[in-house]
Design a protein around this motif. Structure first.
Motif, PDB file in Angstrom:
ATOM      1  N   ARG A  63      -8.482   8.451  -3.823  1.00  0.00           N
ATOM      2  CA  ARG A  63      -8.909   7.635  -2.681  1.00  0.00           C
ATOM      3  C   ARG A  63      -7.931   6.495  -2.436  1.00  0.00           C
ATOM      4  NH1 ARG A  63     -13.989   8.392  -4.972  1.00  0.00           N
ATOM      5  NH2 ARG A  63     -13.928   6.367  -6.010  1.00  0.00           N
ATOM      6  N   PHE A  64      -7.548   5.839  -3.513  1.00  0.00           N
ATOM      7  CA  PHE A  64      -6.629   4.699  -3.436  1.00  0.00           C
ATOM      8  C   PHE A  64      -5.267   5.160  -2.895  1.00  0.00           C
ATOM      9  CE2 PHE A  64      -5.212   0.764  -6.132  1.00  0.00           C
ATOM     10  CZ  PHE A  64      -4.929   0.086  -4.965  1.00  0.00           C
ATOM     11  N   ALA A  65      -4.793   6.295  -3.389  1.00  0.00           N
ATOM     12  CA  ALA A  65      -3.493   6.809  -2.957  1.00  0.00           C
ATOM     13  C   ALA A  65      -3.500   7.123  -1.452  1.00  0.00           C
ATOM     14  CB  ALA A  65      -3.127   8.061  -3.759  1.00  0.00           C
ATOM     15  N   GLN A  66      -4.590   7.676  -0.979  1.00  0.00           N
ATOM     16  CA  GLN A  66      -4.669   8.000   0.452  1.00  0.00           C
ATOM     17  C   GLN A  66      -4.646   6.736   1.310  1.00  0.00           C
ATOM     18  OE1 GLN A  66      -7.901  10.959  -0.466  1.00  0.00           O
ATOM     19  NE2 GLN A  66      -7.120  11.938   1.376  1.00  0.00           N
ATOM     20  N   GLU A  67      -5.329   5.695   0.832  1.00  0.00           N
ATOM     21  CA  GLU A  67      -5.290   4.407   1.541  1.00  0.00           C
ATOM     22  C   GLU A  67      -3.862   3.866   1.625  1.00  0.00           C
ATOM     23  OE1 GLU A  67      -7.891   1.481  -0.256  1.00  0.00           O
ATOM     24  OE2 GLU A  67      -9.551   2.933  -0.224  1.00  0.00           O
ATOM     25  N   LEU A  68      -3.170   3.890   0.484  1.00  0.00           N
ATOM     26  CA  LEU A  68      -1.810   3.349   0.447  1.00  0.00           C
ATOM     27  C   LEU A  68      -0.879   4.147   1.345  1.00  0.00           C
ATOM     28  CD1 LEU A  68      -1.511   2.655  -3.396  1.00  0.00           C
ATOM     29  CD2 LEU A  68      -1.786   0.959  -1.584  1.00  0.00           C
ATOM     30  N   SER A  69      -1.061   5.448   1.348  1.00  0.00           N
ATOM     31  CA  SER A  69      -0.233   6.313   2.183  1.00  0.00           C
ATOM     32  C   SER A  69      -0.482   6.017   3.666  1.00  0.00           C
ATOM     33  CB  SER A  69      -0.550   7.773   1.848  1.00  0.00           C
ATOM     34  OG  SER A  69       0.011   8.625   2.804  1.00  0.00           O
ATOM     35  N   ALA A  70      -1.754   5.876   4.038  1.00  0.00           N
ATOM     36  CA  ALA A  70      -2.092   5.602   5.438  1.00  0.00           C
ATOM     37  C   ALA A  70      -1.464   4.288   5.900  1.00  0.00           C
ATOM     38  CB  ALA A  70      -3.610   5.571   5.612  1.00  0.00           C
ATOM     39  N   GLU A  71      -1.414   3.306   5.005  1.00  0.00           N
ATOM     40  CA  GLU A  71      -0.798   2.019   5.345  1.00  0.00           C
ATOM     41  C   GLU A  71       0.683   2.176   5.688  1.00  0.00           C
ATOM     42  OE1 GLU A  71      -1.486  -0.751   2.165  1.00  0.00           O
ATOM     43  OE2 GLU A  71      -3.671  -0.654   2.450  1.00  0.00           O
ATOM     44  N   ASN A  72       1.315   3.238   5.180  1.00  0.00           N
ATOM     45  CA  ASN A  72       2.724   3.510   5.477  1.00  0.00           C
ATOM     46  C   ASN A  72       2.877   4.671   6.470  1.00  0.00           C
ATOM     47  OD1 ASN A  72       4.312   1.634   3.707  1.00  0.00           O
ATOM     48  ND2 ASN A  72       3.016   2.577   2.144  1.00  0.00           N
ATOM     49  N   ARG A  73       1.860   4.859   7.319  1.00  0.00           N
ATOM     50  CA  ARG A  73       1.881   5.877   8.368  1.00  0.00           C
ATOM     51  C   ARG A  73       2.001   7.306   7.822  1.00  0.00           C
ATOM     52  NH1 ARG A  73       5.403   4.992  13.348  1.00  0.00           N
ATOM     53  NH2 ARG A  73       7.154   4.565  11.959  1.00  0.00           N
ATOM     54  N   GLY A  74       1.476   7.518   6.617  1.00  0.00           N
ATOM     55  CA  GLY A  74       1.425   8.876   6.074  1.00  0.00           C
ATOM     56  C   GLY A  74       0.396   9.704   6.828  1.00  0.00           C
ATOM     57  N   GLY A  75       0.644  11.022   6.928  1.00  0.00           N
ATOM     58  CA  GLY A  75      -0.302  11.925   7.572  1.00  0.00           C
ATOM     59  C   GLY A  75      -1.444  12.283   6.630  1.00  0.00           C
ATOM     60  N   SER A  76      -2.112  13.391   6.950  1.00  0.00           N
ATOM     61  CA  SER A  76      -3.219  13.855   6.102  1.00  0.00           C
ATOM     62  C   SER A  76      -2.682  14.365   4.765  1.00  0.00           C
ATOM     63  CB  SER A  76      -3.961  15.007   6.785  1.00  0.00           C
ATOM     64  OG  SER A  76      -4.496  14.561   7.999  1.00  0.00           O
TER      65      SER A  76
END
Lengths: 459, 459
Positions: free
Chosen positions: B286-299
């Motif tokens: 969950r934490f990793a997905q949040e961090l990725s989204a903050e850097n414009r990561g996709g799904s």
């Protein structure tokens, strides 16, 4: 002119003393080893001063023994051949913290608690924690470890780079600020654990860690040491990423209760610590309690608050001093074997039995998650007969460990106290180490008489 | 009599060949480096045979170059001075697994997939995974790593002991079955990464790990490489104990899609893997997905099943071969810099830019959790002008990394390809390494011409 006067003249004011109190303070360590004073004590404040001292000593073939806080347990810092005690404690600056790189650059005289106080401001910590508040230079020199090695590794795992003054005064740098490298021989790893025999550290680049999201400490008692050790082994087998798992026998707990006026159950006990995220840690704790119960462990006493945790670990770190205070007039001799995990239970049981059998007061304790434990033997150095028994017991346990594929020293180093086991443990490897020593320090001025069996030594 | 005939006479039948096909096979590695054939190839089957060969070679001053599967990338195994190619692949027995001690004892010719197949029976795995299915002896010789170093460390962290045949034929043992030791100099750590220049490994004692309770792999794409790297850095800063975090640029994904007929989005991508207990891993994800989204990561695309995970990592491990197949007639030159984590984003961006600027086909990929990445440069070795540009670009990026406190090689080693950076990276340290080399191999028979800058070499 006396070489001491020549050396004094080479150095800025107040870097040099022959004061009797200082000579005496630099003549001993914290163990039973016989003190021997240096001829002078120097207090360099820069690498250039270290370089000047070494160049001078190398030309005159004067022994140089680096000194931190003198918390060695195997006589490493005792200048048995006189010469210069090189006190590094004035080089005690934390030079720079690199939070993004998980690194810190320090001078060798910084102590571990001084460093951790600074790192806390950044949400970081330095993992290696021997009992004493040792200097980081000293800890690197002996490849020290402590309670967290099971999770974070030993000094050699944390030292990413060094600035070293060589015997002839040359100043070199090893390693660097990267996580890993395959560029040539590992000089950094070679200097770590060389006990002041290959060079004098003037700067260290150390790996640090982010403070974990969640930390829980716990203690749990067992009917016997065997069951305590079996529980530690089960934790390792289960792959629980435990951060600390320390064994204390009943006598060790008694010393803690006396010294700290605590009321821990006086039975074989594990002190544990878990690091992780909240969810993972909760699962680890449940699993650990199950494994402990299978080995007849009692209830877990938890310490979640930082202050309570700190108290528990202070009691553990202070344990050597508690034994010293508990046996006035006696000195401490320690075994420091580390064994394959599968051989640990037998060795710990044997150690406890030998204390009774040889009639030496003391206890058994240690970092059993990584297979390393200590037998504390409180000896009367004036009692020749008892010293003989203690030495016999020391040899008995160490030979046992070597027979089982262990090492004579997990973390204290060789110094003079474990020299007799070097050949047995390393065989022909000792000759390779000697070849390295000769290549790095041809005049044998750096901490002479340490590590290498004397009878074969050139000088 | 020709020395080759004398050597043949010293060995049992079929341990020796001068067959042209075999000489050719032992003349090259997987990179762009110019091949050079040995005079003979030997296939020892025991340490005694290795010892006999080395003693003979030492007396005659004949070069000896240990050889595994020839998957080196910097010419390590190319016998530029002729002599003996010492093919270790017949010493390929897994000698013993010690599940309780998390250790395994192997001969040097065992490959990493061979070992992991066996370890799986015990619920264990060996962590180090370079792209090639290299031999463990070769991996130890180059201090190899791979995708899991960010969590489990590099070869030097796994090699707990060695049996080594020295240049003069002496057979020694280093290290042992314990977790840690402070007994003398770290010979094991010195031999690891010595690239066959200090001795020939005939046995390795390796650390292994319990298979984690839960494993989840994932991939996620980003608009730019900078954002992918920023996400990896955030994961590290957050203290998520990620097991793998690999960067692949759009060109690398294109090569995978072509080779494996997959349909991954052709954009800068992270391949990730998480190891832990079920509860902890869910929180990490969950934490990793949040961090990725903050850097414009996709799904996040998840791979939980073993087979799907294996496919993802096979594509990653096979990537070098995919590039080779994608550029027929061209050979692979690789940068291998590792930098402080804070300097990584800038270096990765620069690498991507340099490929375009210098007009070299290739891609950027790597183990960015540990600060190490590769620029794949597919070069035409017949095109002198292009080779010059490629060399310039290689130097450009490597000098940049060294300026930023990095290393010229994170995991491939020096061989001949990175020699030019040794002095720049290590300064006077090179002289200490040379002193060790001279002490261990005075006749300079062991893989001569590797690691050390030629112009200063004695011979």
């Amino acid at each position: 002119m006396d070489w001491r006067e020549e050396l004094r003249a080479l150095l800025p004011h107040e870097r040099f003393t022959v004061n009797a109190t200082e000579l005496d303070r630099h003549s001993r360590d914290e163990s039973y080893h016989t003190p021997h004073a240096p001829d002078v004590v120097c207090f360099p404040e820069t690498k250039e001063e270290v370089s000047r001292i070494l160049r001078f000593a190398n030309e005159r073939r004067i022994p140089v023994v680096p000194f931190g806080v003198g918390s060695s347990l195997e006589g490493h810092t005792i200048p048995y051949r006189g010469g210069i005690s090189l006190d590094m404690t004035r080089m005690n600056r934390i030079l720079q913290v690199y939070p993004e790189d998980f690194l810190v650059r320090v001078e060798p005289g910084v102590t571990r608690t001084q460093l951790n106080k600074e790192l806390k401001k950044y949400g970081l910590f330095f993992s290696v924690d021997p009992g004493a508040d040792a200097t980081l230079g000293g800890m690197a020199a002996t490849n020290a470890s402590g309670t967290t090695a099971v999770r974070y590794g030993v000094m050699r795992d944390q030292v990413k780079g060094l600035e070293v003054v060589l015997a002839d005064g040359r100043i070199i740098r090893t390693g660097g600020s990267y996580v890993k490298s395959a560029a040539g021989y590992s000089l950094t790893g070679l200097f770590v654990g060389s006990e002041g025999t290959l060079g004098v550290f003037t700067e260290l680049l150390l790996r640090v860690y982010g403070l974990p999201e969640a930390i829980v400490a716990a203690r749990v008692s067992f009917p016997t040491v065997r069951e305590a050790v079996a529980t530690a082994n089960s934790l390792m087998q289960a792959g629980i990423p435990i951060a600390r798992v320390e064994l204390l026998d009943a006598e060790s707990i008694r010393q803690i209760n006396r010294e700290h006026e605590s009321h821990y159950e006086e039975a074989p006990t594990l002190f544990l610590e878990f690091h992780g995220n909240e969810a993972g840690l909760a699962q680890d704790l449940r699993f650990a309690q199950e494994l402990s119960a299978e080995n007849r462990g009692g209830s877990f006493f938890f310490e979640k608050e930082e202050e309570a945790r700190a108290k528990l670990w202070e009691a553990r770190h202070h344990l050597a001093y508690s034994f010293i205070h508990g046996y006035p007039g006696r000195k401490m001799m320690l075994t420091d074997v580390a064994l394959p995990l599968s051989e640990l239970a037998g060795a710990v049981e044997l150690a406890r039995k030998l204390l009774d059998q040889y009639g030496i007061p003391g206890g058994v304790l240690g970092h059993i998650g990584d297979g390393n434990f200590h037998t504390v033997m409180m000896v009367d150095v004036e009692d020749g007969e008892e010293m003989k028994r203690a030495e016999e017991m020391h040899a008995h346990l160490t030979e046992y460990a070597l027979d089982k594929g262990g090492t004579c020293t997990g973390e204290h180093g060789i110094g003079v106290g474990k020299i007799r086991y070097m050949r047995r443990e390393h065989g022909e490897g000792v000759e390779l180490m000697r070849a390295i020593k000769k290549a790095f320090d041809p005049e044998n001025i750096l901490n002479p008489g340490k590590i290498f069996p004397q009878e074969e030594s050139g000088r």
